[in-house]
Design a protein around this motif. Structure first.
Motif, PDB file in Angstrom:
ATOM      1  N   ARG A  53      12.473 -22.037   7.785  1.00  0.00           N
ATOM      2  CA  ARG A  53      13.785 -21.539   7.391  1.00  0.00           C
ATOM      3  C   ARG A  53      14.715 -22.715   7.149  1.00  0.00           C
ATOM      4  O   ARG A  53      14.410 -23.852   7.493  1.00  0.00           O
ATOM      5  N   GLY A 102      18.227 -24.111  12.070  1.00  0.00           N
ATOM      6  CA  GLY A 102      17.660 -23.876  13.386  1.00  0.00           C
ATOM      7  C   GLY A 102      16.670 -24.938  13.815  1.00  0.00           C
ATOM      8  O   GLY A 102      16.416 -25.918  13.104  1.00  0.00           O
ATOM      9  N   GLY A 106      14.096 -25.732  11.338  1.00  0.00           N
ATOM     10  CA  GLY A 106      14.658 -25.816   9.999  1.00  0.00           C
ATOM     11  C   GLY A 106      14.561 -27.193   9.366  1.00  0.00           C
ATOM     12  O   GLY A 106      13.959 -28.122   9.907  1.00  0.00           O
ATOM     13  N   ASP A 122      19.199 -15.710   1.398  1.00  0.00           N
ATOM     14  CA  ASP A 122      18.955 -15.650   2.833  1.00  0.00           C
ATOM     15  C   ASP A 122      18.431 -16.983   3.350  1.00  0.00           C
ATOM     16  O   ASP A 122      17.333 -17.409   2.967  1.00  0.00           O
ATOM     17  N   ASP A 167      17.191 -17.554   6.077  1.00  0.00           N
ATOM     18  CA  ASP A 167      16.020 -17.301   6.920  1.00  0.00           C
ATOM     19  C   ASP A 167      14.766 -17.007   6.110  1.00  0.00           C
ATOM     20  O   ASP A 167      13.690 -16.789   6.686  1.00  0.00           O
ATOM     21  N   GLU A 168      14.867 -17.014   4.787  1.00  0.00           N
ATOM     22  CA  GLU A 168      13.682 -16.744   3.977  1.00  0.00           C
ATOM     23  C   GLU A 168      12.662 -17.872   4.168  1.00  0.00           C
ATOM     24  O   GLU A 168      13.018 -19.057   4.104  1.00  0.00           O
TER      25      GLU A 168
END
Length: 367
Positions: free
Chosen positions: A195, A198, A201, A239, A241-242
Motif C-alpha cells: 500500500r 503505513g 508502505g 485508494d 490502500d490499493e
C-alpha cells in the motif's frame, strides 16, 4: 540428453539476468555437457524488463529518448515499441536508482519516466506497459504526472518543487491538463503489492533503499500522506490502500490516479516470451534472484516460474544469492552465499558462484 530452461531474474546490484543465465548454463554444461540449455532471462517490472522484452520480441523497436534524470541531470534512455503498437517504458532506465550519482531521498523524482511515456504517446503508442521497479524516488508519481500535464500546487498556486520534498507544501492538484490514456489503456508492471502508506508502505519499506535515514522515513511518509489527503479532498482520489499503490516510491499510486491498472510484472514478461510453452517442453527449469525471501512469493520471477513449472509437471530448481525463506515448490535449491562462504565473497564475484551453483545443481539432477 535433457532440456534445461534457464530463466533467472537479475541479481540486482551485481549481475544482469542475461549474465546470470549464462553463468548458470556454463556451470551446468561443465557437469552435463550433452544437455541442451535454453536461456530465457527474465524480469518482473524492474531493471532489465526492457531488455527481456527486446530479447523475447525481436520485432520490437527501441526508441531513444533524452529525459530528465531523477537528480535533474539530462540522460539518454529508450522505450520499446512492440509490434501491436504497445509501448514499454521502464522506470529504472529513466528514473531509477542506477541513474543517480548520489542518493537523494527527498529530491529524486520521476519526471524522466513521465517524459518517456509522453514521448511514446506522441509517437502514436496505442497502449502502455509501465515497468516501475527500481525507482530512486518517493514522490508518489507526481514527477511522472507533471511531465504528462498535471500540476501540483502550493497555497499560492505555484508548482511545488519536484520530489517528496515538495509534497510538504502541496495544497491543490490540477489534473485538467493531464493527457488521456491511449485507447489500449496502460498496465503497471510491478512485483510490489505494498500500500502507499503505513508500516508496509512506500516510505517505510523502500525509503531506506533510496538513502533515507530512519529519521527521514516519517517525513517521507508525511509527504505521501499529504498527497493522498489533497487528492481525496479534491475529488480526484485513488485508494492509497490499493495493492501496488506503494510500488516505486508511490509511483503506482500516481499511475492508478491516471487510470492505469496493476498487472503482475513477471507474468507479463514471461507470457510475452512464451515461457510457459518453453517450460512445458523441458525436463527442468532453473530460476532465481539475488535474495529469495518472504516477498518472493508476491509476484516475483521465481514464484512465477515455479508456478508455470508446476502446471507443466516440470521440476523447478532455485538459485539465489541468499535464501531466507522456505523453498517449497522447488525440487532443489542452492544459495551462492553457502557456496562462497558469505555475502561479501558472493558479491565480489557473482558470476563465478553462479557457475558453481549451476554445476552443483547439475551434479544433483537425476533427469
Amino acid at each position: 540428453m535433457s532440456v534445461i530452461v534457464v530463466a533467472p531474474d537479475s541479481f540486482k546490484g551485481s549481475a544482469s539476468a542475461t549474465e546470470i543465465a549464462g553463468a548458470l548454463a556454463e556451470g551446468w554444461r561443465s557437469e552435463r555437457p550433452h544437455d541442451r540449455l535454453v536461456p530465457a532471462p527474465m524480469a518482473d517490472g524492474g531493471e532489465g524488463t526492457l531488455d527481456a522484452f527486446a530479447a523475447a520480441v525481436p520485432e520490437a523497436v527501441a526508441h531513444p529518448v533524452r529525459v530528465t534524470g531523477p537528480d535533474g541531470v539530462p540522460i539518454e534512455a529508450a522505450w520499446l515499441l512492440l509490434p501491436d503498437g504497445t509501448a514499454l517504458v521502464e522506470l529504472a532506465a529513466t528514473s531509477g536508482l542506477g541513474r543517480m550519482r548520489t542518493l537523494a531521498p527527498f529530491d529524486a523524482h520521476t519526471i524522466g519516466f513521465g517524459e518517456a511515456v509522453a514521448d511514446a504517446l506522441a509517437a502514436g503508442a496505442t497502449g502502455l506497459l509501465l515497468a516501475i521497479g527500481g525507482s530512486a524516488s518517493t514522490d508518489g508519481g507526481t514527477g511522472a504526472l507533471s511531465a504528462l500535464g498535471a500540476r501540483f500546487l502550493d497555497a499560492v498556486g505555484r508548482d511545488v518543487p519536484p520530489g517528496n520534498r515538495g509534497l510538504a507544501a502541496l495544497a491543490s492538484v490540477d489534473l485538467s491538463g493531464l493527457v488521456p490514456l491511449p485507447h489500449g489503456g496502460a498496465r503497471i508492471l510491478s512485483d510490489v503489492t505494498s500500500r502507499l502508506l503505513g508500516p508496509e508502505g512506500a516510505a517505510a519499506v523502500f525509503g531506506p533503499q533510496k538513502g533515507a535515514a530512519p529519521s527521514d522515513v516519517p517525513v517521507l511518509e508525511a509527504g505521501l500522506r499529504r498527497l493522498a489527503d489533497v487528492l481525496s479532498t479534491s475529488g480526484a482520489a485513488v485508494d492509497p490502500d490499493e495493492p501496488g499503490a506503494g510500488a516505486a516510491g508511490g509511483t503506482g499510486f500516481g499511475l492508478l490516479l491516471w487510470g492505469a491498472r496493476m498487472a503482475p510484472g513477471a507474468a507479463a514478461v514471461g507470457d510475452a516470451m512464451g515461457l510457459p510453452a518453453t517450460i512445458a517442453g523441458a525436463d527442468a527449469v532453473i530460476t532465481g534472484e539475488g535474495r529469495f525471501d518472504s516477498q518472493s512469493a508476491a509476484g516475483k520471477v521465481p514464484a512465477y516460474v515455479a508456478a508455470r513449472a508446476g502446471e507443466a509437471g516440470v521440476p523447478a530448481l532455485l538459485v539465489a544469492g541468499a535464501i531466507a525463506a522456505p523453498t517449497d515448490g522447488f525440487a532443489d535449491a542452492v544459495a551462492l552465499t553457502e557456496l562462497a562462504g558469505g555475502a561479501a565473497e558472493t558479491m565480489a564475484d557473482p558470476h563465478r558462484w553462479a557457475r558453481a551453483a549451476g554445476a552443483e545443481l547439475a551434479r544433483r539432477f537425476r533427469g
